[in-house]
Scaffold this active site. Sequence first.
Site, PDB file in Angstrom:
ATOM      1  N   ASP A 134      -1.389  -0.907   6.014  1.00 55.16           N
ATOM      2  CA  ASP A 134      -1.641  -0.388   7.361  1.00 55.16           C
ATOM      3  C   ASP A 134      -3.106  -0.154   7.671  1.00 55.16           C
ATOM      4  O   ASP A 134      -3.442   0.170   8.812  1.00 55.16           O
ATOM      5  CB  ASP A 134      -0.889   0.925   7.553  1.00 55.16           C
ATOM      6  CG  ASP A 134      -1.509   2.068   6.771  1.00 55.16           C
ATOM      7  OD1 ASP A 134      -1.632   3.163   7.315  1.00 55.16           O
ATOM      8  OD2 ASP A 134      -1.884   1.849   5.608  1.00 55.16           O
ATOM      9  N   ASP A 144       0.868  -1.181   0.000  1.00 53.06           N
ATOM     10  CA  ASP A 144       0.000   0.000   0.000  1.00 53.06           C
ATOM     11  C   ASP A 144       0.906   1.233   0.000  1.00 53.06           C
ATOM     12  O   ASP A 144       2.105   1.129   0.287  1.00 53.06           O
ATOM     13  CB  ASP A 144      -0.876  -0.032   1.247  1.00 53.06           C
ATOM     14  CG  ASP A 144      -1.748   1.205   1.375  1.00 53.06           C
ATOM     15  OD1 ASP A 144      -2.270   1.655   0.350  1.00 53.06           O
ATOM     16  OD2 ASP A 144      -1.877   1.718   2.497  1.00 53.06           O
ATOM     17  N   ASP A 147      -6.533  -2.742   3.403  1.00 54.26           N
ATOM     18  CA  ASP A 147      -5.445  -3.644   3.011  1.00 54.26           C
ATOM     19  C   ASP A 147      -5.630  -5.059   3.555  1.00 54.26           C
ATOM     20  O   ASP A 147      -4.816  -5.940   3.267  1.00 54.26           O
ATOM     21  CB  ASP A 147      -4.099  -3.103   3.516  1.00 54.26           C
ATOM     22  CG  ASP A 147      -3.803  -1.717   2.987  1.00 54.26           C
ATOM     23  OD1 ASP A 147      -4.028  -1.489   1.789  1.00 54.26           O
ATOM     24  OD2 ASP A 147      -3.359  -0.855   3.771  1.00 54.26           O
TER      25      ASP A 147
END
Length: 1178
Positions: free
Chosen positions: A878, A466, A882
Site C-alpha cells: 500500500d 507488506d 512497496d
Amino acid sequence: MDSRSGIENSPDIESNFNTSSRRSVSSIHSKASHGNSIRESSLSHSGSKPVRYGSRGADLEAFSVSQKEINEDDARLVYVNDPVKTNENFEYAGNSIQTGKYSVFTFLPKNLFEQFHRVAYIYFLVIAVLNQLPQLAVFGRGASILPLAFVLLVTAIKDAYEDYRRHRSDRIENNRLAWVLVNDQFQQKKWKEIQVGDIVKVHANETLPCDIVLLSTSDPTGVAYVQTINLDGESNLKTRYAKQETLLKVPEKDGISGLIKCEKPSRNIYGFQANTEVDGKRLSLGPSNIVLRGCELKNTSWALGVAVYAGRETKVMLNSSGAPSKRSWLEIRMNAEIIKLSIFLIALCAIVSVLAAIWLKHHNDELDYMPFYRRKDFSDADGKVDNYNYYGWGVEIVLTFLMSVIVFQIMIPISLYISMELVRAGQAYFMIQDTDMFDEASHSRFQCRALNINEDLGQIKYVFSDKTGTLTENKMEFQCASIWGVDYSGGKPSSQNELGGYSVKDGKVLSPKMKVKVDPDLLRLARSGQNTEEGKHVQNFFLALAACNTIVPLVIDTSDPNVKLIDYQGESPDEQALVYAAAAYGFMLIERTSGHIVIDVQGERQRFSVLGLHEFDSDRKRMSVILGCPDKNVILFVKGADTTMFSVTNKTLNMNIIRATEEHLHAYSSLGLRTLVVGARELSASEFEQWQSSFEAASTAIIGRAASLRKVASNVENNLCLLGASGIEDKLQKGVPEAIESLRTAGIKVWVLTGDKQETAISIGYSSKLLTSEMKQIIINSNSKESCRKKLDESLVTVSGLSHGSGVSSGAGVRPVALIIDGTSLVYILDSELEEQLFQLAKKCSVVLCCRVAPLQKAGIVALVKNRSPDMTLAIGDGANDVSMIQMADVGVGISGQEGRQAVMASDFAMGQFRFLVPLLLVHGHWNYQRMGYMILYNFYRNAVFVLILFWYVLYTCFTLTTAINEWSSVLYSVIYTSLPTIVLAILDKDLSRRTLLKYPQLYGAGHRQECYNSKLFWLTMMDTFWQSVAVFFIPFLAYRKSTINVSSIGDLWTLAIVILVNTHLAMDVIRWNWVIHAAIWGSIFATFICVIVIDAIPSLRYYWAIFHVAGTGVFWLCLLLIIIAALVPRLVVKYLYQYYNPSDVQIAREFEKFRIPRESEAGQIEMNPIDDPPRRR
C-alpha cells in the site's frame, strides 16, 4: 514512519548563539488570558538565522536520481523574475504539456509501426503482399488484405479515440489561467505560456501550474499548506515554507532578483536540492521549499513562487507513466504453440510442393493442353499459337509453395489477438463490478489497471505481502507506554470526567478530534507536573511526543460554536497516534509555524521555538527536533527505532531503566504493537553553536549535501537520556486471517515482508493465521556472511530431516516450516552466492517472514523467487516503499490505503482490502485462466480444421491450389462466422460457481497444474482437429463424387458444415447457458447461412446461385447431419471416458454442483488432488 514535511526558517526568531558559555539564552515574554498563559521563548543575538531542517530520508535515494548529489556542472540555473535570460541561455521546457502520443501527421506511421511490433501482423502483411503478385494470386486482391486491414483499423480507431481524449485533456489543462508577474504587475496568463523563471501567484484552493520554489505566503511566518492528492493520492495537508530572506519582499514594489541553482529534473516527488542567491546571500533549498505542479493550496490565502520546472520537466509529468508493461504466461506460452503451428503449416506447404513436383514430372507431356497448366494459347484469331507464361519445373514448385502459404494462411489465427483484448476487457468489467470487492470504507471499487494479465491471476503460487496498511489497517492507536522503566499498559476508554485532552481559551473549548484510551495512573502523573520525579519524566516524555513530529494541527468547527476540534494532519499515521496520545494526557499541540510551536501543557499554553529539525531517514531510523524552551534551555528530543536509539543512548546514566525498557519493548512487540523509543538531552550553548555552524555548511553545499546532513544529525543525536518507549496498535484488517487461510489451502505460499521488529511481525503472523503453533520456526538473525552461510546450511539440514523423517509419501504429513529472517541477514545473502541456498530453504517452507527489510530488499526477495522458479508471483502493498516489489512481481496489486496512492499507481490491479485477494484469485483468477486457456485452444482448433479441409481439397485438384470455398467465406470465417461465440463464452461462461470456488480453495490448484492449457491438450486438440477435418471433407466428397455438382456448391456445403461443426463443438463445452451465449452460438450459424445466400445471390460473382443448386436436395441436409455426428461422436466418447475414469477436481466439483449431492457431503469431503509440488493423484 516517514516524515516528509517539516519546519524550516522563521523570520521572527533569532536563533544565533554568541560564543559565551551561558546556558540561559532566551528572553521570556508572558501574556495572560483568562487564566491561561502563553509563555514565549526565543533565542536571540544580533542577526538572524534560519531554522534548521535536515537529514532528508535516505531511503528514497534509490528511488530516483533526485537524491544523488549534484555538482556545479550538472546544476540547473534559474534567474528569478527573468524568464527571458533563463530560457535564452538554457532553453528549458515550456509549461505546455502533451500527453497525446500522435499528431494528425504522425498518427498513421507511428500507429502502424507500433502495431507491427506483433510478429503475426508482419506475417499476414507478407501474405497479403504475395497475393497481390499475379503469379501467386489465389484469392481476390481485396479479400486477401481484408482480415489484416480490419484488425489494424479496429486497433487504430481505439488508439485514435484514446489519443483524442488525451489531446482534449491537454487543451483544457494548457488553457487554464494563472497569475504571473509581468512588468511589476500580476497578470493572468495561460498555463502553457508560463516559463521557467516566472514569478507565479497562487490563491487558496487553486492548483499549482508548475513546480515553484516558494518566495512568500500570506502567513507571516512563511508557511503554506498544500494538498498533494492529485500527485500521490495523499489527502493529508503538508507544510511548505518560504525563505526568511524573501518573505517580506513585495514583488510589485521591491522587485525580486536572484539565481537558483538546482538539480536537473527528476521523478522523485520527495527530493529536491538547490541553492539560491538572494541579494548576494547564499541560501539552501530543500524539499520543504518547493511546491509541485498538481498540488492544491489549502488554508493559505496566497503564495508566491518562482517556476523552476515547467511542462514535461515537472515531477508530476515525469511520473505520469503507467505501470510497467507485462505479458501473461498464457500469451508467452501461446507463442510456442504458434511456432508449432507455423512448422505444421510449412510441412503442409512442403507436402503440396513435393507432390506437385511429382505430378508435373509424370504429366509433363500433357501440360500443353491441360487446364491450369496449359502452355499453349490457341485464342489468337489468326490461328497463331502462343505460349502461356510457364516458368519451368523448378520455379513452379517454388510458386506452388508460396501459393500454399497464402491458401493456408489462417492456420495462424490473426483474430485471436483482437479476441483476447476484447475478452480481457469483458473480464475486467465484471471484476470491477464485483460487489464482493467493493470497499465500503473508502467507497472504492476494484481497479483493473493492466488488461493483459487477467489470466495470470489464476496461476499465482507465491504472494508477497507488506504488513502495515496491507494486512493491517494502518490506523494507529496508542496503547501503552514505558516511561523511565515503568510500564503503563492499563489503558481504558476515557470518560468525560477524566479527559485530560482539552483546552479552554476565551470560553471556547478545544479538544482533539480522536479520543484515546488512557491509563489512570499515567494520567494522574501527567497532571502532577514537575512536583514529583516521576511526573517530571512523564512530562518530558509527552512533551517529546507532542513536539518531535511534523504534524499540522487544524481547527475544525462543530455544531456547538463554543466547542472546536483539533484535527492532526500528517503524513505518518504513527505520528498522528502519538500526538493524539500526548493530547489525551494533557499535552495538546495547538499551533505550528515555521519557527515555533504552541503546546497546551495541562491548561497552560507554552510557546517553544523550533530551532532545528532532522527528519526521519532509513539510515538513522530516527528523527529529532531542537527546541528553545520557556525555561531558557535548549533541548534535543529524539524518537526512533529501538535498534538505533539504544546505540545512541548514554548507558552510564541508569542501566536498570534501559534493561527494563528493553523488556517492555519485547513484551509490546510480542503483542503485535509497533514500538518507538524516545530520548532527549540538553544542549549547551557551545554544542548548539557547533551544531549550527555544521548545519549551515552542510545545508548550503551542493555536492554531498544529503550525506553531510546525515552526519550532522548523527553527531548531535548521541549521549541521549532514555525517556521511554511507546506501543501503538495497528489492527488487522477485517477478514485477513480467513483470507490467508484460504490462500494457503489453495496451495499459495504467503510471504510477509515488513520493516517492523521481528517480535511484532511474529505476533501479527500468529493473529493472522500465517503462523500456527504446529509450525517449526527457523530464525535467521546473522551479522556476517559466514554466520548466514552456517545458519542456512543448518536450516537446510533441519528441513530435510523433517521431510524425510515423517515417513509419508504425501506432503500432508510433513510438519510445516516457517522461515523468519531479518533485513541484516538479507544484506549478506542477496546478490551473493548464498541466494541459491536461501531459495532452496524458502522453497521448502510453508511460510516466510522477512523483518526489518528495506524497499529494495523487498524487490530482491521477489526477484529471488521469480528468477529461479517458473511459478507465478504476486506482490501486494500500500505504500511507496512497496513500489519496487509490486513492479518486480509477475502481478502487482496496490492497496488504496492510508499511505497514499504510490502503490496503486505502480500496480496492475488495485483494491481496498487484503481480503479481496481471495475472490480475485480463487474466483476471477480461476475463471479467467480457465476461459482464456480454452479460448486459445479453440481458436487453434477452429482455424486448423478449416485449413485441413483446404489441404484435402488440394490433393484432389492436381495440387493447383484452387479452393472450393470462395474467398469471401474464407475472410468472413474468422470475422463473422465463428468469432463472436468464443468471445462471449470466454467472458460469461463459468465452470464452477463462486460459492463452490470459495468453499473449496483447493480447486485453485487447476491453475498450478496448468490443467486448462498445456502441450498435452494442444496435441489432443490437433488430433481431434485432424479427425474432424476428415469427416467434414470426405463425407460430402464421397456423397457427390459421381454427381455433376459444381465446385462452388460443394464449397458452400463445406463452409456451412465447418461453421455448424465448430459452433456445435463449442456448445458441447458450455457449462452455464444463458440467453447471450445461446444468441451468440446459434446466431452465428444463422448469420453464416444468410451471408452464404447473399454472396451467392450476387450475379457478378462466379459462384452465383451455387447454394440454391445444392441446398434443394435431401443429400445436402443429410451430409450436414452425418458430418456433425461423425466428427463429434469420438470426441464425446473420449471426453466421457476420461472424465469417468480420471476426473479432475473441477469435474468432481462440477458434478457435485449439478447433481446437488445431499448436504451431509458439503462438509468439505470432496477428495481432491494434493496441493504439494509435484502434483500427485490419489
